[in-house]
Design an enzyme around this catalytic site. Structure first.
Site, PDB file in Angstrom:
ATOM      1  N   CYS A  96       0.853  -1.196   0.000  1.00 41.15           N
ATOM      2  CA  CYS A  96       0.000   0.000   0.000  1.00 41.15           C
ATOM      3  C   CYS A  96       0.894   1.254   0.000  1.00 41.15           C
ATOM      4  O   CYS A  96       1.843   1.337   0.790  1.00 41.15           O
ATOM      5  CB  CYS A  96      -0.887   0.004   1.240  1.00 41.15           C
ATOM      6  N   GLU A 126       3.699  -5.330   8.883  1.00 44.35           N
ATOM      7  CA  GLU A 126       4.062  -3.946   8.527  1.00 44.35           C
ATOM      8  C   GLU A 126       5.216  -3.443   9.397  1.00 44.35           C
ATOM      9  O   GLU A 126       6.134  -2.768   8.906  1.00 44.35           O
ATOM     10  CB  GLU A 126       2.832  -3.038   8.688  1.00 44.35           C
ATOM     11  N   THR A 164       0.335   2.005  10.404  1.00 39.46           N
ATOM     12  CA  THR A 164      -0.823   2.675   9.781  1.00 39.46           C
ATOM     13  C   THR A 164      -2.168   2.270  10.380  1.00 39.46           C
ATOM     14  O   THR A 164      -3.159   2.961  10.173  1.00 39.46           O
ATOM     15  CB  THR A 164      -0.879   2.343   8.276  1.00 39.46           C
ATOM     16  N   CYS A 194      -3.554   5.618   8.800  1.00 40.02           N
ATOM     17  CA  CYS A 194      -4.099   5.963   7.483  1.00 40.02           C
ATOM     18  C   CYS A 194      -5.565   6.400   7.571  1.00 40.02           C
ATOM     19  O   CYS A 194      -6.241   6.172   8.570  1.00 40.02           O
ATOM     20  CB  CYS A 194      -3.941   4.782   6.536  1.00 40.02           C
ATOM     21  N   SER A 223      -4.994  -6.212  12.037  1.00 37.06           N
ATOM     22  CA  SER A 223      -4.778  -5.206  13.080  1.00 37.06           C
ATOM     23  C   SER A 223      -5.924  -4.200  13.133  1.00 37.06           C
ATOM     24  O   SER A 223      -6.489  -3.923  14.196  1.00 37.06           O
ATOM     25  CB  SER A 223      -3.447  -4.494  12.818  1.00 37.06           C
ATOM     26  N   SER A 266      -9.755  -5.104   5.413  1.00 41.99           N
ATOM     27  CA  SER A 266      -9.442  -6.227   4.516  1.00 41.99           C
ATOM     28  C   SER A 266     -10.601  -7.213   4.377  1.00 41.99           C
ATOM     29  O   SER A 266     -10.439  -8.270   3.769  1.00 41.99           O
ATOM     30  CB  SER A 266      -8.188  -6.946   5.016  1.00 41.99           C
TER      31      SER A 266
HETATM   32  S1  SF4 Z   1      -5.500  -0.007   6.005  1.00 36.90           S
HETATM   33 FE1  SF4 Z   1      -4.578   1.920   5.313  1.00 36.90          FE
HETATM   34  S2  SF4 Z   1      -2.372   1.482   5.152  1.00 36.90           S
HETATM   35 FE2  SF4 Z   1      -3.443  -0.511   5.275  1.00 36.90          FE
HETATM   36  S3  SF4 Z   1      -3.758  -1.099   3.155  1.00 36.90           S
HETATM   37 FE3  SF4 Z   1      -5.585   0.038   3.786  1.00 36.90          FE
HETATM   38  S4  SF4 Z   1      -5.201   2.183   3.168  1.00 36.90           S
HETATM   39 FE4  SF4 Z   1      -3.248   1.099   3.146  1.00 36.90          FE
END
Ligand code: SF4
Length: 314
Positions: A96, A126, A164, A194, A223, A266
């Site tokens: 990302c 990460e 993030t 983020c 997470s 996700s």
């Molecule tokens: S949660 Fe935030 S940092 Fe993680 S993949 Fe999605 S946009 Fe990117």
């Protein structure tokens, strides 16, 4: 029963991009491709690709020389990139861009001689990837108590970065303690937690006070999904993090008049829909979507993949 369906929820721009990357790789190379760790931390998504023949590996040396290897949305350490080069793998980077931003900040601060305090969770992909950019310069801190144990000389050159997908509140407690102990500490101009993490947490915080139960769709190793469940729990609500409908238990809803449903960044919409169907079928639930913020973020596919697609078309 009334169900409040939080919005924004579910896939973020980084997850969308990583999944599109893998789909595009399958289109170009077939399913004989490898992914370093889970493409995103979601069981449903990983199982779907595994059933198509995609192989998820924990180590680069599990990948045959010359094969295609995709880096997941969480990013990888330079050591992994080096190992992939040594095996002459064809790599596609689905990291990302908001994770890459943190990597670049770590490199910059390390080159300028700063000691970096990375606020994050030990063992998360990460965090491993970011720490790998400058292992000599980065110290992981997870809590205000970790900050109390730090030993730096007064006036030392310090900067902090964050994972993030942290809880905004918990990160803020750690940052406050860092700034109390080390008033000279610096940080990047734009925060690292983020937009997707912030917006999903904001939706839960805004909507949970009127609800009895919180359902978070997401995997246990995600997470940002865990942080959503913890917000519900910290406010005294009954909160459950589940991968899908098969994990629901009717007793969770005894006496519940209002249920808040959300999904980690996700978790796909299909698993949310299946849970909503269960609540409608079992409790006659009435579902209302509540939009607390709009999101309009998109990330393009990585350049190397666009080039591979062009070559294939020629
Ligand atoms: S949660 Fe935030 S940092 Fe993680 S993949 Fe999605 S946009 Fe990117």
């Amino acid at each position: 029963m009334r169900v409040l369906l939080a919005s924004p929820r579910g896939f973020c721009a980084g997850v969308n991009m990583a999944i599109e990357c893998l789909e595009e790789c399958i289109r170009i190379f077939g399913t004989n491709i490898y992914v370093y760790h889970e493409i995103v931390h979601n069981k449903y998504v990983v199982d779907r690709f595994s059933s198509q023949g995609v192989k998820f590996v924990n180590e680069v040396d599990e990948v045959p020389e010359g094969a295609v290897l995709l880096y997941s949305a969480h990013g990888v350490s330079p050591v992994v990139r080096q190992a992939a080069r040594a095996r002459k793998l064809r790599t596609v980077d689905a990291t990302c861009p908001l994770v890459t931003k943190v990597h670049l900040e770590a490199i910059k601060y390390a080159e300028e001689g700063y000691n970096i305090l990375l606020i994050g969770h030990e063992g998360h992909d990460e965090v491993i990837g970011t720490m790998g950019e400058a292992p000599e310069s980065i110290t992981l801190v997870e809590s205000p108590e970790d900050v109390d144990r730090l030993e730096f000389a007064p006036g030392a050159k310090l900067a902090y970065l964050t994972q993030t997908t942290l809880s905004v509140e918990e990160a803020s407690a750690v940052i406050t303690r860092l700034e109390q102990r080390f008033p000279q500490i610096e940080h990047p101009p734009k925060e690292d937690i983020c937009y997707a993490t912030t917006n999903r947490q904001f939706a839960v915080r805004s909507l949970i006070p009127d609800c009895d139960v919180l359902l978070v769709l997401g995997s246990q190793n995600s997470s940002n999904s865990r942080r959503l469940m913890e917000i519900g729990q910290s406010l005294g609500k009954s909160a459950h993090l589940i991968d899908g409908r098969h994990e629901l238990r009717p007793e969770w809803f005894d006496g519940a008049e209002r249920v808040l449903v959300t999904a980690g960044a996700s978790a796909p919409q299909v698993v949310v829909e299946e849970c909503l169907d269960y609540l409608r079928e079992t409790f006659g639930a009435d579902v209302v979507e509540e939009v607390t913020r709009e999101e309009h973020v998109n990330f393009p596919l990585p350049r190397e993949l666009r080039q591979m697609a062009r070559v294939q078309l020629q």
